[in-house]
Design an enzyme around this catalytic site. Structure first.
Site, PDB file in Angstrom:
ATOM      1  N   PRO A  45       0.858  -1.129  -0.046  1.00  0.00           N
ATOM      2  CA  PRO A  45       0.135   0.066  -0.018  1.00  0.00           C
ATOM      3  C   PRO A  45       0.852   1.203  -0.082  1.00  0.00           C
ATOM      4  CG  PRO A  45      -0.080  -1.065   2.142  1.00  0.00           C
ATOM      5  CD  PRO A  45       0.935  -1.950   1.407  1.00  0.00           C
ATOM      6  N   THR A  46       0.441   2.255  -0.712  1.00  0.00           N
ATOM      7  CA  THR A  46       1.258   3.542  -0.617  1.00  0.00           C
ATOM      8  C   THR A  46       0.292   4.666  -0.526  1.00  0.00           C
ATOM      9  OG1 THR A  46       3.103   4.724  -1.492  1.00  0.00           O
ATOM     10  CG2 THR A  46       1.519   3.727  -3.202  1.00  0.00           C
ATOM     11  N   ASP A  76      -3.241   4.424  -2.236  1.00  0.00           N
ATOM     12  CA  ASP A  76      -4.210   4.884  -1.441  1.00  0.00           C
ATOM     13  C   ASP A  76      -4.752   6.402  -2.072  1.00  0.00           C
ATOM     14  OD1 ASP A  76      -6.121   6.024   0.160  1.00  0.00           O
ATOM     15  OD2 ASP A  76      -5.091   5.678   1.908  1.00  0.00           O
ATOM     16  N   ARG A 113      -3.948   1.513   8.512  1.00  0.00           N
ATOM     17  CA  ARG A 113      -3.587   2.073   7.365  1.00  0.00           C
ATOM     18  C   ARG A 113      -3.197   0.908   6.548  1.00  0.00           C
ATOM     19  NH1 ARG A 113       0.555   4.954  11.340  1.00  0.00           N
ATOM     20  NH2 ARG A 113      -0.944   3.372  12.583  1.00  0.00           N
ATOM     21  N   ARG A 118      -4.349  -3.352   0.676  1.00  0.00           N
ATOM     22  CA  ARG A 118      -4.122  -4.824   0.686  1.00  0.00           C
ATOM     23  C   ARG A 118      -5.290  -5.690   0.142  1.00  0.00           C
ATOM     24  NH1 ARG A 118      -1.953  -3.201   6.039  1.00  0.00           N
ATOM     25  NH2 ARG A 118       0.022  -2.552   5.991  1.00  0.00           N
ATOM     26  N   ASP A 141       5.354  -3.034   3.429  1.00  0.00           N
ATOM     27  CA  ASP A 141       5.221  -1.547   3.534  1.00  0.00           C
ATOM     28  C   ASP A 141       5.920  -0.651   2.865  1.00  0.00           C
ATOM     29  OD1 ASP A 141       2.544  -2.166   5.060  1.00  0.00           O
ATOM     30  OD2 ASP A 141       3.538  -1.348   6.976  1.00  0.00           O
ATOM     31  N   ASP A 142       5.611   0.487   2.391  1.00  0.00           N
ATOM     32  CA  ASP A 142       6.571   1.177   1.494  1.00  0.00           C
ATOM     33  C   ASP A 142       7.652   1.932   2.264  1.00  0.00           C
ATOM     34  OD1 ASP A 142       5.113   3.302   2.491  1.00  0.00           O
ATOM     35  OD2 ASP A 142       4.582   3.991   0.666  1.00  0.00           O
ATOM     36  N   ASP A 143       7.603   2.053   3.472  1.00  0.00           N
ATOM     37  CA  ASP A 143       8.678   2.868   4.197  1.00  0.00           C
ATOM     38  C   ASP A 143       9.702   1.773   5.066  1.00  0.00           C
ATOM     39  OD1 ASP A 143       6.792   1.991   5.890  1.00  0.00           O
ATOM     40  OD2 ASP A 143       6.741   3.724   6.991  1.00  0.00           O
ATOM     41  N   GLU A 216      -2.867  -7.706  11.806  1.00  0.00           N
ATOM     42  CA  GLU A 216      -2.285  -8.865  11.905  1.00  0.00           C
ATOM     43  C   GLU A 216      -2.944  -9.835  12.762  1.00  0.00           C
ATOM     44  OE1 GLU A 216      -1.157  -5.931  12.888  1.00  0.00           O
ATOM     45  OE2 GLU A 216       0.407  -5.116  11.507  1.00  0.00           O
ATOM     46  N   ARG A 245      10.609   3.937   9.667  1.00  0.00           N
ATOM     47  CA  ARG A 245       9.626   4.934   9.321  1.00  0.00           C
ATOM     48  C   ARG A 245      10.487   6.219   8.852  1.00  0.00           C
ATOM     49  NH1 ARG A 245       5.274   4.513  14.116  1.00  0.00           N
ATOM     50  NH2 ARG A 245       3.764   4.711  12.400  1.00  0.00           N
TER      51      ARG A 245
END
Ligand code: UGA
Ligand code: MN
Length: 263
Positions: A45-46, A76, A113, A118, A141-143, A216, A245
């Site tokens: 997701p971004t 998003d 988030r 997803r 996650d993108d970070d 999760e 992060r």
């Protein structure tokens, strides 16, 4: 003279044999092609923010080094953004670019988030892959920061595999506790969950309507039991992914006005 001619004939014959052997293999040859490996489907997701392109660039640089990987990048956003589309078209990976906006009720403070994104990634897989396609799903996650070894650890997951995550829940790491090759508990800064693990620490899953911090746990509770989890990364004693992060947009003080170049 006759010996030279004979040698030339032998050389020609050998070269011919080599060609006969090479030709049938040529049509199926591609650099990096490893037909028997299960595919790793990475769903990311971004969302738009000052560090988005930097984070996605770093992630693409990691994923590009992993064989047989398909990146499903889900924005998003109400529409696909040209920045992300451009980055994907240059990234050299097999990819799918999708978008879904977070629900209106969480436009200001989102409860979980990346959840809708997803789920859309999973929908795409259900529609485009069948039971005969072998592969594993990982929500990246993108970070976060990923060691390349992590991907080979997860590649042969049967149902759900797990491993430690670094820099999480105000700790240097969280990890599944393993006894006799099975998960028996959790070292976590956020106790009270059946599955005390972050999204980064397992391959395969997601849930609709999950609450922040519980995605999760809730998803894994529906899918498996603790004793059936497959511990990876040397019985969960190695950190191969870090929950890094980058600066949240609110802390980003760089001036945005007068941008006339591609950023
Ligand atoms: C932690 C977990 O590591 C996430 O996997 C989990 O989704 C999240 O908490 C949660 O349950 O809310 P955290 O670093 O706190 O992650 O969250 P972010 O990195 O801000 O977001 C996780 C992913 O969702 C990122 O890839 C991010 O780009 C994306 N995201 C974030 C959106 O798509 N939309 C948003 O509004 C915010
Ligand atoms: Mn994050």
């Amino acid at each position: 003279m006759r010996a030279t001619t004979r040698l030339a004939q032998v050389c020609l014959l050998l070269a011919g044999c080599l060609l006969v052997w090479i030709l049938p293999h040529l049509s199926s040859w591609e650099p990096g092609r490893q037909p028997d490996l299960p595919v790793i489907y990475v769903i990311t997701p971004t969302h738009s923010r000052p560090t988005q392109k930097a984070d996605l660039t770093r992630l693409a640089n990691t994923l590009r080094q992993v064989p047989k990987l398909h990146w499903i990048l889900v924005e998003d956003a109400k529409v696909l953004s040209p920045i992300v589309a451009g980055l994907l078209s240059r990234c050299g990976l097999a990819y799918t670019h999708l978008n879904v906006s977070k629900p209106d009720f969480c436009q200001r403070s989102c409860v979980a988030r990346g959840s809708e994104q997803r789920n859309l990634g999973l929908d795409w897989l259900r529609r485009n892959r069948g039971p005969l396609d072998s592969g594993v799903v990982y929500f990246a996650d993108d970070d976060n920061t990923y060691d390349l070894e992590l991907f080979e650890e997860m590649r042969y997951t049967k149902l759900v595999s797990v491993w430690p995550v670094g820099l999480i829940a105000a700790r240097w790491y969280e990890r599944p506790l393993v006894g006799n090759g099975r998960v028996v508990g959790w070292y976590t800064g956020f106790p009270g969950r059946t599955f005390g693990i972050d999204m980064a620490g397992n391959a395969r899953f997601v849930l609709k309507g999950a609450k922040a911090g519980m995605q999760e746990n809730d998803f894994l509770s529906k899918l498996t039991r603790m004793e059936d989890l497959e511990p990876k990364a040397n019985n969960c004693t190695r950190v191969l992914v870090w929950h890094t992060r980058t600066e949240p947009a609110a802390l980003y003080k760089h001036r945005k006005e007068n941008i006339s170049i591609e950023v």
